[in-house]
Design a protein around this motif. Structure first.
Motif, PDB file in Angstrom:
ATOM      1  N   PRO A  60      20.128  10.145 -36.533  1.00 35.58           N
ATOM      2  CA  PRO A  60      18.672   9.945 -36.485  1.00 35.58           C
ATOM      3  C   PRO A  60      18.195   9.265 -35.211  1.00 35.58           C
ATOM      4  N   GLY A  61      19.028   8.402 -34.617  1.00 34.56           N
ATOM      5  CA  GLY A  61      18.635   7.745 -33.370  1.00 34.56           C
ATOM      6  C   GLY A  61      18.432   8.745 -32.246  1.00 34.56           C
ATOM      7  N   ILE A  62      19.292   9.747 -32.185  1.00 34.45           N
ATOM      8  CA  ILE A  62      19.158  10.799 -31.175  1.00 34.45           C
ATOM      9  C   ILE A  62      17.891  11.609 -31.426  1.00 34.45           C
ATOM     10  N   VAL A  63      17.653  11.938 -32.694  1.00 35.82           N
ATOM     11  CA  VAL A  63      16.441  12.693 -33.034  1.00 35.82           C
ATOM     12  C   VAL A  63      15.206  11.918 -32.580  1.00 35.82           C
ATOM     13  N   SER A  64      15.171  10.635 -32.859  1.00 32.53           N
ATOM     14  CA  SER A  64      14.014   9.816 -32.467  1.00 32.53           C
ATOM     15  C   SER A  64      13.839   9.798 -30.955  1.00 32.53           C
ATOM     16  N   LEU A  65      14.935   9.689 -30.215  1.00 36.25           N
ATOM     17  CA  LEU A  65      14.849   9.680 -28.754  1.00 36.25           C
ATOM     18  C   LEU A  65      14.316  11.012 -28.231  1.00 36.25           C
ATOM     19  N   LEU A  66      14.770  12.107 -28.797  1.00 38.52           N
ATOM     20  CA  LEU A  66      14.278  13.422 -28.374  1.00 38.52           C
ATOM     21  C   LEU A  66      12.778  13.555 -28.641  1.00 38.52           C
ATOM     22  N   LEU A  67      12.353  13.087 -29.807  1.00 36.33           N
ATOM     23  CA  LEU A  67      10.935  13.188 -30.158  1.00 36.33           C
ATOM     24  C   LEU A  67      10.079  12.277 -29.287  1.00 36.33           C
ATOM     25  N   GLU A  68      10.616  11.122 -28.919  1.00 38.02           N
ATOM     26  CA  GLU A  68       9.878  10.202 -28.049  1.00 38.02           C
ATOM     27  C   GLU A  68       9.757  10.743 -26.625  1.00 38.02           C
ATOM     28  N   THR A  69      10.717  11.561 -26.228  1.00 37.18           N
ATOM     29  CA  THR A  69      10.790  12.015 -24.837  1.00 37.18           C
ATOM     30  C   THR A  69       9.989  13.283 -24.593  1.00 37.18           C
ATOM     31  N   TYR A  70      10.112  14.241 -25.490  1.00 32.55           N
ATOM     32  CA  TYR A  70       9.460  15.534 -25.289  1.00 32.55           C
ATOM     33  C   TYR A  70       8.121  15.587 -26.024  1.00 32.55           C
ATOM     34  N   SER A  71       7.162  16.275 -25.426  1.00 31.23           N
ATOM     35  CA  SER A  71       5.841  16.411 -26.050  1.00 31.23           C
ATOM     36  C   SER A  71       5.642  17.840 -26.549  1.00 31.23           C
ATOM     37  N   GLY A  72       4.908  17.961 -27.638  1.00 29.12           N
ATOM     38  CA  GLY A  72       4.523  19.278 -28.140  1.00 29.12           C
ATOM     39  C   GLY A  72       5.666  20.148 -28.606  1.00 29.12           C
ATOM     40  N   ILE A  73       6.679  19.547 -29.219  1.00 26.50           N
ATOM     41  CA  ILE A  73       7.833  20.331 -29.671  1.00 26.50           C
ATOM     42  C   ILE A  73       7.425  21.253 -30.818  1.00 26.50           C
ATOM     43  N   GLN A  74       7.849  22.493 -30.719  1.00 28.59           N
ATOM     44  CA  GLN A  74       7.679  23.450 -31.811  1.00 28.59           C
ATOM     45  C   GLN A  74       9.038  23.624 -32.482  1.00 28.59           C
ATOM     46  N   PHE A  75       9.102  23.277 -33.755  1.00 29.59           N
ATOM     47  CA  PHE A  75      10.370  23.358 -34.469  1.00 29.59           C
ATOM     48  C   PHE A  75      10.672  24.799 -34.864  1.00 29.59           C
ATOM     49  N   PHE A  76      11.916  25.218 -34.630  1.00 29.16           N
ATOM     50  CA  PHE A  76      12.358  26.557 -34.993  1.00 29.16           C
ATOM     51  C   PHE A  76      13.160  26.506 -36.297  1.00 29.16           C
ATOM     52  N   GLY A  77      13.469  27.686 -36.810  1.00 34.35           N
ATOM     53  CA  GLY A  77      14.160  27.781 -38.088  1.00 34.35           C
ATOM     54  C   GLY A  77      15.510  27.095 -38.120  1.00 34.35           C
ATOM     55  N   GLY A  78      16.197  27.059 -36.982  1.00 34.27           N
ATOM     56  CA  GLY A  78      17.507  26.419 -36.943  1.00 34.27           C
ATOM     57  C   GLY A  78      17.448  24.940 -37.276  1.00 34.27           C
ATOM     58  N   VAL A  79      16.353  24.286 -36.888  1.00 33.72           N
ATOM     59  CA  VAL A  79      16.175  22.866 -37.198  1.00 33.72           C
ATOM     60  C   VAL A  79      16.018  22.681 -38.706  1.00 33.72           C
ATOM     61  N   ILE A  80      15.223  23.552 -39.328  1.00 37.41           N
ATOM     62  CA  ILE A  80      15.019  23.459 -40.777  1.00 37.41           C
ATOM     63  C   ILE A  80      16.330  23.746 -41.508  1.00 37.41           C
ATOM     64  N   THR A  81      17.048  24.759 -41.055  1.00 42.60           N
ATOM     65  CA  THR A  81      18.326  25.101 -41.685  1.00 42.60           C
ATOM     66  C   THR A  81      19.316  23.947 -41.573  1.00 42.60           C
ATOM     67  N   ALA A  82      19.334  23.288 -40.418  1.00 42.57           N
ATOM     68  CA  ALA A  82      20.218  22.134 -40.247  1.00 42.57           C
ATOM     69  C   ALA A  82      19.866  21.030 -41.236  1.00 42.57           C
ATOM     70  N   LEU A  83      18.569  20.811 -41.456  1.00 46.57           N
ATOM     71  CA  LEU A  83      18.140  19.795 -42.425  1.00 46.57           C
ATOM     72  C   LEU A  83      18.511  20.184 -43.850  1.00 46.57           C
ATOM     73  N   LEU A  84      18.424  21.464 -44.157  1.00 50.06           N
ATOM     74  CA  LEU A  84      18.785  21.921 -45.496  1.00 50.06           C
ATOM     75  C   LEU A  84      20.283  21.754 -45.746  1.00 50.06           C
ATOM     76  N   ASN A  85      21.067  22.040 -44.727  1.00 49.95           N
ATOM     77  CA  ASN A  85      22.521  21.926 -44.873  1.00 49.95           C
ATOM     78  C   ASN A  85      23.007  20.486 -44.798  1.00 49.95           C
ATOM     79  N   HIS A  86      22.228  19.650 -44.113  1.00 54.17           N
ATOM     80  CA  HIS A  86      22.609  18.238 -43.934  1.00 54.17           C
ATOM     81  C   HIS A  86      21.377  17.364 -44.178  1.00 54.17           C
ATOM     82  N   PRO A  87      20.926  17.266 -45.431  1.00 55.19           N
ATOM     83  CA  PRO A  87      19.683  16.537 -45.719  1.00 55.19           C
ATOM     84  C   PRO A  87      19.765  15.080 -45.282  1.00 55.19           C
TER      85      PRO A  87
END
Length: 261
Positions: A60-87
């Motif tokens: 989660p720390g890496i996720v937070s850093l990525l979100l803090e750094t990049y603006s206007g991220i559009q989430f793709f299906g792979g991100v959702i699938t990763a969350l489903l497989n690793h809630p």
């Protein structure tokens, strides 16, 4: 892929925040940078690849850093699938705080949704994530045919009663097909809940559901379906189901008759 790009992916995989910050500095990636979506030799790795690596490995720390750094991220299906497989609720909450539309993510087929895909996961694994989606107003009226919305998906996935209750309390549709699944899967707990909260069907559905119950061979299910359907004799296809009727005689029926008939 360049060495630095691979190092970025490795940092997201391992959870090495210090290494990722150092790579950002070397590649002149700073707060407000625009995300990359397609892999090219002269660009950083696609943002969704970085997020997937972090989510898959529980960082989660890496996720937070990525979100803090990049603006206007559009989430793709792979991100959702990763969350489903690793809630991971901490990661989901961070993504939601960045863009709350994530709870209503739909794949390009406009049939598959975050909620309906979550319902396919093992109940003991996915229940907290499903509760988060429902509590944060995920749309429960999308995903497949109208008769196959969230409550139907939850029953097909044999999700826990508290998840199904939460969906219905939020206005989730109890379709004829959802009722059938509750009977077929011998969900006495769900049938008892339907009785308690006043979910009703049409008189045309009475014999159908009683026949389905009889075919299960489960005497308790047959008894519950008999009790549940006794009051339906005056309900016709003109009876409406819908949002906001929880606890006030929510009715289901042939959705095609309601919408198109």
């Amino acid at each position: 892929m360049t060495s630095q790009n691979q190092d970025m992916l490795n940092a997201c995989t391992s959870g090495d925040i210090t290494a990722l910050r150092r790579l950002f500095e070397a590649m002149d990636i700073r707060k407000g940078s625009e995300p990359v979506y397609i892999s090219t030799p002269n660009e950083p790795p696609p943002i969704n690849d970085l997020l997937e690596a972090a989510i898959t490995n529980g960082n989660p720390g890496i996720v937070s850093l990525l979100l803090e750094t990049y603006s206007g991220i559009q989430f793709f299906g792979g991100v959702i699938t990763a969350l489903l497989n690793h809630p991971d609720l901490a990661i989901l909450e961070a993504l939601y705080n960045y863009d709350n539309r994530i709870v209503n993510f739909e794949w390009d087929d406009q049939v598959t949704t975050f909620v309906t895909e979550a319902c396919k996961q093992p109940p003991e694994k996915i229940a907290p994530l499903l509760h988060f989606l429902v509590e944060h107003d995920a749309d429960l009226w999308t995903g497949g045919l109208p008769s196959q919305f969230a409550v139907h998906a939850a029953l097909c996935g044999n999700q826990a009663l508290d998840v199904i209750e939460a969906m219905i309390k939020k206005g989730g549709l109890v379709s004829r097909q959802a009722a059938e699944q509750a009977v077929l899967r011998e969900r006495a707990d769900v049938l008892e809940f339907f009785i308690r909260c006043g979910v009703e069907g049409e008189r045309d559905d009475v014999q159908f559901l009683r026949t389905v119950a009889k075919e299960t061979g489960n005497t308790n299910v047959m008894k519950l379906v008999d009790i549940w359907t006794r009051r339906w004799k005056d309900n016709t296809s003109r009876a409406l189901f819908g949002r906001g009727l929880f606890g006030r005689g929510l009715r289901f029926g042939s959705i095609w008759r309601h919408i198109f008939g």
